[in-house]
Design a protein around this motif. Sequence first.
Motif, mmCIF file in Angstrom:
data_model
loop_
_atom_site.group_PDB
_atom_site.id
_atom_site.type_symbol
_atom_site.label_atom_id
_atom_site.label_comp_id
_atom_site.label_asym_id
_atom_site.label_seq_id
_atom_site.Cartn_x
_atom_site.Cartn_y
_atom_site.Cartn_z
ATOM 1 N N SER A 73 37.578 17.421 -16.479
ATOM 2 C CA SER A 73 37.782 17.265 -15.036
ATOM 3 C C SER A 73 36.584 16.608 -14.362
ATOM 4 C CB SER A 73 38.035 18.633 -14.396
ATOM 5 O OG SER A 73 36.902 19.463 -14.533
ATOM 6 N N ILE A 74 36.879 15.874 -13.304
ATOM 7 C CA ILE A 74 35.861 15.304 -12.429
ATOM 8 C C ILE A 74 36.387 15.434 -11.006
ATOM 9 C CG2 ILE A 74 36.795 12.948 -12.736
ATOM 10 C CD1 ILE A 74 33.952 11.913 -12.252
ATOM 11 N N ALA A 75 35.549 15.936 -10.112
ATOM 12 C CA ALA A 75 35.974 16.170 -8.737
ATOM 13 C C ALA A 75 36.424 14.868 -8.078
ATOM 14 C CB ALA A 75 34.826 16.800 -7.936
ATOM 15 N N TYR A 76 37.325 14.997 -7.100
ATOM 16 C CA TYR A 76 37.876 13.832 -6.413
ATOM 17 C C TYR A 76 36.766 12.963 -5.826
ATOM 18 C CZ TYR A 76 40.399 11.147 -2.862
ATOM 19 O OH TYR A 76 40.895 10.137 -2.076
ATOM 20 N N MET A 77 35.851 13.573 -5.069
ATOM 21 C CA MET A 77 34.759 12.800 -4.476
ATOM 22 C C MET A 77 33.792 12.302 -5.545
ATOM 23 S SD MET A 77 35.393 12.347 -1.403
ATOM 24 C CE MET A 77 33.854 11.480 -1.098
ATOM 25 N N GLY A 78 33.601 13.104 -6.595
ATOM 26 C CA GLY A 78 32.751 12.664 -7.699
ATOM 27 C C GLY A 78 33.321 11.441 -8.386
ATOM 28 N N CYS A 79 34.642 11.403 -8.512
ATOM 29 C CA CYS A 79 35.318 10.246 -9.114
ATOM 30 C C CYS A 79 35.133 9.012 -8.249
ATOM 31 C CB CYS A 79 36.799 10.559 -9.304
ATOM 32 S SG CYS A 79 37.729 9.255 -10.150
ATOM 33 N N LEU A 80 35.263 9.179 -6.938
ATOM 34 C CA LEU A 80 35.083 8.044 -6.030
ATOM 35 C C LEU A 80 33.646 7.523 -6.075
ATOM 36 C CD1 LEU A 80 37.130 9.044 -2.843
ATOM 37 C CD2 LEU A 80 37.791 7.529 -4.713
ATOM 38 N N VAL A 81 32.684 8.443 -6.130
ATOM 39 C CA VAL A 81 31.277 8.031 -6.201
ATOM 40 C C VAL A 81 31.007 7.288 -7.506
ATOM 41 C CG1 VAL A 81 28.910 8.870 -6.386
ATOM 42 C CG2 VAL A 81 30.439 9.847 -4.672
ATOM 43 N N GLN A 82 31.533 7.814 -8.611
ATOM 44 C CA GLN A 82 31.338 7.156 -9.901
ATOM 45 C C GLN A 82 32.006 5.782 -9.912
ATOM 46 O OE1 GLN A 82 33.387 8.449 -13.621
ATOM 47 N NE2 GLN A 82 31.309 8.858 -14.369
ATOM 48 N N MET A 83 33.225 5.711 -9.386
ATOM 49 C CA MET A 83 33.955 4.442 -9.312
ATOM 50 C C MET A 83 33.181 3.417 -8.493
ATOM 51 S SD MET A 83 37.674 3.833 -7.588
ATOM 52 C CE MET A 83 36.950 4.013 -5.948
ATOM 53 N N CYS A 84 32.644 3.856 -7.355
ATOM 54 C CA CYS A 84 31.870 2.980 -6.475
ATOM 55 C C CYS A 84 30.595 2.504 -7.176
ATOM 56 C CB CYS A 84 31.534 3.721 -5.183
ATOM 57 S SG CYS A 84 30.676 2.735 -3.948
ATOM 58 N N SER A 85 29.923 3.404 -7.890
ATOM 59 C CA SER A 85 28.679 3.055 -8.579
ATOM 60 C C SER A 85 28.915 2.067 -9.710
ATOM 61 C CB SER A 85 28.019 4.326 -9.117
ATOM 62 O OG SER A 85 27.729 5.233 -8.077
ATOM 63 N N VAL A 86 29.979 2.287 -10.485
ATOM 64 C CA VAL A 86 30.300 1.364 -11.575
ATOM 65 C C VAL A 86 30.585 -0.027 -11.022
ATOM 66 C CG1 VAL A 86 32.001 0.820 -13.366
ATOM 67 C CG2 VAL A 86 31.132 3.143 -13.152
ATOM 68 N N LEU A 87 31.324 -0.086 -9.914
ATOM 69 C CA LEU A 87 31.619 -1.378 -9.286
ATOM 70 C C LEU A 87 30.342 -2.084 -8.840
ATOM 71 C CD1 LEU A 87 34.790 -0.604 -7.127
ATOM 72 C CD2 LEU A 87 34.626 -2.315 -8.943
ATOM 73 N N VAL A 88 29.439 -1.330 -8.223
ATOM 74 C CA VAL A 88 28.194 -1.921 -7.714
ATOM 75 C C VAL A 88 27.382 -2.526 -8.849
ATOM 76 C CG1 VAL A 88 25.943 -1.412 -6.701
ATOM 77 C CG2 VAL A 88 27.992 -0.497 -5.647
ATOM 78 N N PHE A 89 27.120 -1.745 -9.888
ATOM 79 C CA PHE A 89 26.182 -2.196 -10.912
ATOM 80 C C PHE A 89 26.817 -3.184 -11.893
ATOM 81 C CE2 PHE A 89 24.417 2.020 -9.646
ATOM 82 C CZ PHE A 89 23.281 1.511 -9.038
#
Length: 312
Positions: free
Chosen positions: A91-107
């Motif tokens: 499991s990964i929290a909803y907001m944690g997933c969004l933060v990870q998704m955003c970070s992967v996109l950035v880098f």
Amino acid sequence: MNPGNQTTVSEFLLLEVTEDPKLKPLFFSVFLIMYLVTILGNLLIILSVSSDSHLHTPMYFLLSNLSFTDICLSTTTVPKMLVNIQTQTQSIAYMGCLVQMCSVLVFASLENFLLAVMAFDRYVAICHPLRYTVIMNIRLCSVMVFISLLFSVADSLFHSLMVLRLSFCTDLEIPLFFCDVVQVIQLACSDKLINNFLIYFASSVFGGVPLLGIVFSYTQIISSIMRKTSSSEKYKAFATCGSHLSVVSLFYGTAFGVYISSAVTDSSRMTAVASVMYTVVTPMANSFIYSLRNRDMKEALRKLACRISSLL
């Protein structure tokens, strides 16, 4: 869970690395070692460039930024993967997933832009050597890196905000080891036509334009090298851009592998393996490519090692 109510979404489920409990310690050790090697290798490059005055050039300034980006890209995915293996939960929290998704996109986007800027640097160095110091300087490189970061953050935030408007179904299993914007959008129950269009548009612009810049740069570089009469000059010119070309091939090869495998096969395991190559293996390999293939980097690393050993 009500499929039409986004507020009830509390977590997503990531793909399990392995279903065999006996293999989980092995996978944990492998990914941990790869992550530590990535951090150490890229940190050594950054420290070597910053400590050696001979490497205070646009080429190595861009290389240190690439190494920093590799550290960040790996850090956005691997630690969460290690935690999930250790705790045996996906499991990964909803907001944690969004933060990870955003970070992967950035880098990932930033690395894409940096490779294009580095290709332009090699183009100027080989095709216009007499004007290199006039065209390329640390100030110009800093501006290009800042603009690349600005575009990457803007693109990432835009996609993340567009995901927030989506409603999700009860099936919240992401067929990857991390939250990818394409896979998250596919889980939505609400209309995702706009999101898909924006994904294709942004990929064409923010992915296609830098790639075209790299292709153009190397077309000009190869044409310039072929016009050289001396074989030693040709070898020196190819050696100058060999490391960068290897990194470009690895980055785009694994990136295309992720999306091609997801398009041509229903095997989530194959897509996940390709994603590991993209986000874990590539950042680790980049440090080896530049440190082993570059004479100046090897000399700087040797000096850094001697300096560290003298302090100890």
